[in-house]
Design a protein around this motif. Structure first.
Motif, short mmCIF file in Angstrom:
data_model
loop_
_atom_site.label_atom_id
_atom_site.label_comp_id
_atom_site.label_asym_id
_atom_site.label_seq_id
_atom_site.Cartn_x
_atom_site.Cartn_y
_atom_site.Cartn_z
N PHE A 122 5.60 -14.92 -33.25
CA PHE A 122 4.23 -15.15 -32.81
C PHE A 122 3.41 -13.91 -33.11
CE2 PHE A 122 6.31 -13.40 -29.11
CZ PHE A 122 5.36 -12.69 -28.39
N THR A 123 2.11 -14.05 -33.18
CA THR A 123 1.26 -12.99 -33.72
C THR A 123 0.01 -12.78 -32.87
OG1 THR A 123 0.34 -14.69 -35.21
CG2 THR A 123 2.01 -13.22 -36.13
N TYR A 124 -0.52 -11.57 -32.99
CA TYR A 124 -1.81 -11.21 -32.40
C TYR A 124 -2.55 -10.39 -33.44
CZ TYR A 124 -5.31 -8.56 -29.75
OH TYR A 124 -6.48 -7.99 -29.33
N MET A 125 -3.85 -10.63 -33.57
CA MET A 125 -4.63 -9.86 -34.53
C MET A 125 -6.03 -9.60 -34.01
SD MET A 125 -5.96 -10.75 -38.36
CE MET A 125 -7.23 -9.70 -39.07
N ALA A 126 -6.53 -8.39 -34.24
CA ALA A 126 -7.93 -8.04 -34.02
C ALA A 126 -8.22 -6.85 -34.93
CB ALA A 126 -8.19 -7.67 -32.57
N GLU A 156 -8.74 -3.63 -28.58
CA GLU A 156 -9.75 -3.22 -27.61
C GLU A 156 -10.00 -4.35 -26.62
OE1 GLU A 156 -13.37 -2.49 -29.80
OE2 GLU A 156 -12.90 -4.09 -31.20
N ARG A 157 -10.75 -4.03 -25.57
CA ARG A 157 -11.01 -4.99 -24.51
C ARG A 157 -11.77 -6.21 -25.01
NH1 ARG A 157 -10.26 -3.73 -19.25
NH2 ARG A 157 -9.41 -1.67 -18.83
N ALA A 158 -12.77 -6.00 -25.86
CA ALA A 158 -13.60 -7.12 -26.31
C ALA A 158 -12.78 -8.22 -26.97
CB ALA A 158 -14.68 -6.64 -27.27
N ARG A 159 -11.67 -7.83 -27.61
CA ARG A 159 -10.80 -8.81 -28.26
C ARG A 159 -9.51 -9.04 -27.47
NH1 ARG A 159 -14.60 -11.45 -30.96
NH2 ARG A 159 -15.36 -10.40 -32.85
N GLY A 160 -9.56 -8.73 -26.16
CA GLY A 160 -8.51 -9.14 -25.24
C GLY A 160 -7.16 -8.49 -25.43
N PHE A 161 -7.12 -7.29 -25.99
CA PHE A 161 -5.82 -6.64 -26.21
C PHE A 161 -5.09 -6.40 -24.89
CE2 PHE A 161 -3.29 -2.69 -26.81
CZ PHE A 161 -2.33 -3.21 -27.68
N HIS A 162 -5.84 -6.04 -23.86
CA HIS A 162 -5.20 -5.78 -22.56
C HIS A 162 -4.60 -7.05 -21.97
CE1 HIS A 162 -9.28 -7.06 -21.90
NE2 HIS A 162 -9.25 -6.93 -20.59
N ILE A 163 -5.25 -8.19 -22.15
CA ILE A 163 -4.72 -9.45 -21.65
C ILE A 163 -3.45 -9.82 -22.41
CG2 ILE A 163 -5.24 -11.87 -21.19
CD1 ILE A 163 -6.99 -9.85 -19.62
N PHE A 164 -3.50 -9.67 -23.72
CA PHE A 164 -2.32 -9.93 -24.55
C PHE A 164 -1.14 -9.07 -24.12
CE2 PHE A 164 -0.10 -7.98 -28.21
CZ PHE A 164 0.73 -9.04 -28.55
N ILE A 188 -2.20 -15.66 -31.52
CA ILE A 188 -3.06 -15.35 -30.38
C ILE A 188 -4.32 -14.67 -30.88
CG2 ILE A 188 -3.22 -14.09 -28.20
CD1 ILE A 188 -0.10 -14.22 -28.13
N ALA A 189 -5.48 -15.24 -30.56
CA ALA A 189 -6.77 -14.71 -31.01
C ALA A 189 -7.72 -14.70 -29.82
CB ALA A 189 -7.34 -15.55 -32.15
N LEU A 190 -7.68 -13.63 -29.04
CA LEU A 190 -8.48 -13.55 -27.83
C LEU A 190 -9.83 -12.88 -28.08
CD1 LEU A 190 -5.70 -12.40 -25.33
CD2 LEU A 190 -6.45 -14.74 -25.84
N THR A 191 -10.80 -13.23 -27.27
CA THR A 191 -12.11 -12.58 -27.39
C THR A 191 -12.93 -12.83 -26.14
OG1 THR A 191 -14.12 -12.36 -28.74
CG2 THR A 191 -13.19 -14.57 -28.53
N ALA A 224 0.60 -16.44 -21.18
CA ALA A 224 2.04 -16.43 -21.39
C ALA A 224 2.60 -17.85 -21.32
CB ALA A 224 2.71 -15.53 -20.37
N ASP A 225 2.17 -18.64 -20.33
CA ASP A 225 2.65 -20.02 -20.19
C ASP A 225 2.39 -20.82 -21.46
OD1 ASP A 225 3.52 -19.63 -17.60
OD2 ASP A 225 1.74 -20.52 -16.66
N GLN A 226 1.17 -20.67 -21.99
CA GLN A 226 0.81 -21.47 -23.16
C GLN A 226 1.59 -21.06 -24.39
OE1 GLN A 226 -1.93 -24.31 -23.59
NE2 GLN A 226 0.02 -24.35 -24.67
N VAL A 227 1.73 -19.76 -24.62
CA VAL A 227 2.46 -19.29 -25.80
C VAL A 227 3.93 -19.67 -25.69
CG1 VAL A 227 3.18 -17.24 -27.10
CG2 VAL A 227 0.83 -17.42 -26.24
N VAL A 228 4.52 -19.50 -24.53
CA VAL A 228 5.93 -19.86 -24.33
C VAL A 228 6.13 -21.35 -24.61
CG1 VAL A 228 7.71 -20.19 -22.56
CG2 VAL A 228 6.52 -17.99 -22.75
N ASP A 229 5.23 -22.18 -24.16
CA ASP A 229 5.37 -23.62 -24.36
C ASP A 229 5.27 -23.98 -25.84
OD1 ASP A 229 5.88 -26.13 -23.06
OD2 ASP A 229 3.82 -26.70 -23.53
N VAL A 230 4.37 -23.32 -26.56
CA VAL A 230 4.26 -23.58 -28.00
C VAL A 230 5.55 -23.18 -28.70
CG1 VAL A 230 3.07 -22.93 -30.13
CG2 VAL A 230 1.74 -23.38 -28.06
N LEU A 231 6.10 -22.02 -28.35
CA LEU A 231 7.33 -21.55 -28.98
C LEU A 231 8.53 -22.44 -28.61
CD1 LEU A 231 6.93 -17.68 -28.48
CD2 LEU A 231 6.47 -19.01 -30.55
N ALA A 232 8.55 -22.92 -27.38
CA ALA A 232 9.68 -23.72 -26.91
C ALA A 232 9.61 -25.17 -27.40
CB ALA A 232 9.73 -23.70 -25.39
#
Length: 417
Positions: free
Chosen positions: A218-222, A226-234, A309-312, A361-369
Motif C-alpha cells: 500500500f502507498t502514500y504520496m504527497a 505535511e499537515r495539509a496533506r494529512g501526513f500526521h493522520i497517515f 492513500i491520498a489525504l488532504t 486504518a480500518d478502511q485500508v486494512v479492509d481493502v488489503l484483506a
C-alpha cells in the motif's frame, strides 16, 4: 499563434498544454519563468526573469505578500518588455498563473494583448485550510493576514481578460464578483499515457529483489509530508495497519519540506516529528520512505499498489489524485468537499474522516484483506477520470475554445480531427 506563458515554476499547470502546442508546430511559444535551471521543451523558447524585490524578513505582515508579488510582477513585466525590444516578440495571447503577481503589470506593457489568467485559490476563514485543523491556532490577526494575501488575486482579476479555474470547488473559494470572468475546466490528465499494469514491478534495495502485485503493497504520496496533506493522520494509522496486515509493506513518496502551512520546529522536519510520536510502534523493515521519485517510477509504484492513500485538508485537488485514479488504484482519501468533486464514496474511491486515523486504518486494512470486495473501484475510477478530466478529449478542446475566444479568427488554434 504567438503565445507567452508565465509561471515562476515552469511548466506548472501548463505541462500538458504547452507540450501539445509545441508538438503541433506552427506556433511561436515563449515561456517566462523564475525556474533555474528551467526545463527544456522542444519547440518552446525559455526566458528566465528575476524578481525586482523581496521583502525584508521583518517586513510589515499585511503588505509582505504584496511586496513579493509586486517584485515578481515588475520583474516579469520588464522581461516581457525586453523580449519585444531585443527580439521583436509581442504575443497574441498571454497565459499565466496569477497567484504570485507575475501578471500584475502586463497591461502596462501590452494594453492590447489579451491575458488568460490561472486562478488557483482564494484564502477564506471557512471551508479551506485556515481553521480546518483544531490543532492549528487561529489568532486574531489571521483574518487580516488572509485578506492581505488576497490582494494579489484582487489586483489580477482586473489585469486579465479571462480567468481559468480547474475545479468548481476552487472557483467557489473566490468571491462571486470574480465568477463572471471565469471558466472552469481542469488542466487535464493524459489518461492515454496512464493505465493499470498488472506486470508492474519495482526493485527495493533493502529487500534485494523486485516487488510486484503479488506483494501486499500500500502507498502514500504527497509533494511534501505535511499537515495539509494529512501526513500526521497517515502516520498515526500506520502502526495498526502494519500490525493487522503482517505481510504488508508501505511505500511512501514525498519530500520533507513544506508547501502549505507552518514549518515544523523539529530538526528533522514534520517527518521527524511524527517518527518521534509513532516510530516505536512501527516495524521499520516494512516501511519504505522513497523521497521524491522520477515520474515513471511513481507510476510503477501506483500500478503495483493494492491501496493508495491520498489525504488532504480542503485544498486544491492534486494531479496525483486523478493520476492514481486513472491507473485504477483503489484510493482512500479524505471526506472533504474538494475531494468529493472527484470521488464518490464506494464507487470511484473511498472517503474517510480526515481527523480519524482509526477509521483510516480500518478502511485500508479492509481493502488489503478483501481486495475482491473493492475490485470494482479501480475501473470505475479510471472511467470517471477519462470521462471528466482527460486532457485530449475533454480539457484540451475547452482550453483551446477559450483561448481562441480572445484573439482574431485568423490566429485561431485548430484541434486535430
Amino acid at each position: 499563434m504567438k503565445i507567452l506563458f508565465v509561471h515562476q515554476n515552469m511548466p506548472g499547470q501548463y505541462r500538458e498544454l504547452v507540450q501539445w502546442l509545441a508538438a503541433q508546430g506552427g506556433h511561436e511559444l515563449v515561456f517566462l519563468t523564475q525556474r533555474d535551471p528551467a526545463p527544456q521543451i522542444a519547440g518552446v523558447k525559455t526566458v528566465q526573469y528575476k524578481t525586482h524585490h523581496r521583502p525584508a524578513e521583518n517586513a510589515y505582515g499585511l503588505s509582505k505578500v504584496w511586496e513579493e508579488a509586486a517584485g515578481a510582477g515588475f520583474g516579469a513585466a520588464m522581461a516581457a518588455r525586453q523580449l519585444e525590444r531585443s527580439q521583436g516578440f509581442k504575443p497574441d495571447l498571454v497565459l499565466g498563473h496569477t497567484g504570485w503577481g507575475e501578471l500584475s503589470f502586463f497591461k502596462q506593457i501590452w494594453p492590447d494583448v489579451p491575458i488568460l489568467g490561472f486562478f488557483e485559490y482564494f484564502y477564506n476563514m471557512e471551508g479551506g485550510l485556515v481553521g480546518f485543523d483544531p490543532d492549528e491556532v487561529v489568532t486574531e490577526s489571521v483574518p487580516f493576514l488572509n485578506h492581505a494575501r488576497n490582494m494579489v488575486p484582487f489586483a489580477n482579476i482586473q489585469s486579465v481578460d479571462l480567468g481559468h479555474v480547474p475545479t468548481e470547488w476552487q472557483k467557489n473559494t473566490f468571491p462571486e464578483s470574480f465568477h463572471s470572468k471565469f471558466y472552469t475546466c481542469h488542466d487535464g490528465i493524459r489518461t492515454d499515457l496512464l493505465a493499470p499494469d498488472p506486470g508492474a514491478s519495482l526493485s527495493l534495495s533493502r529487500l534485494g529483489r523486485a516487488i510486484t502485485r503479488e506483494d501486499e503493497i500500500f502507498t502514500y504520496m504527497a509533494r511534501n509530508m505535511e499537515r495539509a496533506r494529512g501526513f500526521h493522520i497517515f502516520m498515526r494509522a500506520l502502526p495498526r495497519i502494519l500490525s493487522e496486515r503482517p505481510k504488508a509493506r508501505v511505500l511512501i513518496i514525498g519530500g520533507n519540506e513544506v508547501s502549505y502551512g507552518r514549518q515544523s520546529t523539529h530538526p528533522h522536519g514534520f517527518r521527524g516529528e511524527m517518527e518521534d510520536e509513532v516510530g516505536h510502534m512501527l516495524d521499520w523493515d516494512r516501511v519504505h520512505f522513497l523521497g521524491r521519485v522520477p515520474y515513471t517510477e511513481y507510476c510503477r509504484i501506483v500500478q503495483l499498489s493494492r491501496c493508495h492513500i491520498a489525504l488532504t485538508m480542503p485544498f486544491v485537488m492534486s494531479w496525483s489524485l486523478l493520476e492514481t485514479m486513472a491507473m485504477q488504484a483503489t484510493v482512500v482519501s479524505s471526506d472533504v468537499a474538494s475531494v468529493r468533486e472527484a470521488i464518490t464514496h464506494g464507487e470511484t474511491g473511498l472517503l474517510v474522516d480526515f481527523f480519524d486515523p482509526g477509521k483510516l486504518a480500518d478502511q485500508v486494512v479492509d481493502v488489503l484483506a478483501n481486495p475482491g470486495d473493492y475490485a470494482h473501484i479501480g475501473p470505475a475510477a479510471r472511467a470517471h477520470v477519462v470521462g471528466t478530466y482527460d486532457f485530449m478529449t475533454r480539457c484540451l478542446p475547452e482550453h483551446i475554445r477559450q483561448m481562441n475566444s480572445l484573439v482574431p479568427s485568423d490566429r485561431w488554434i485548430s484541434l486535430p480531427g
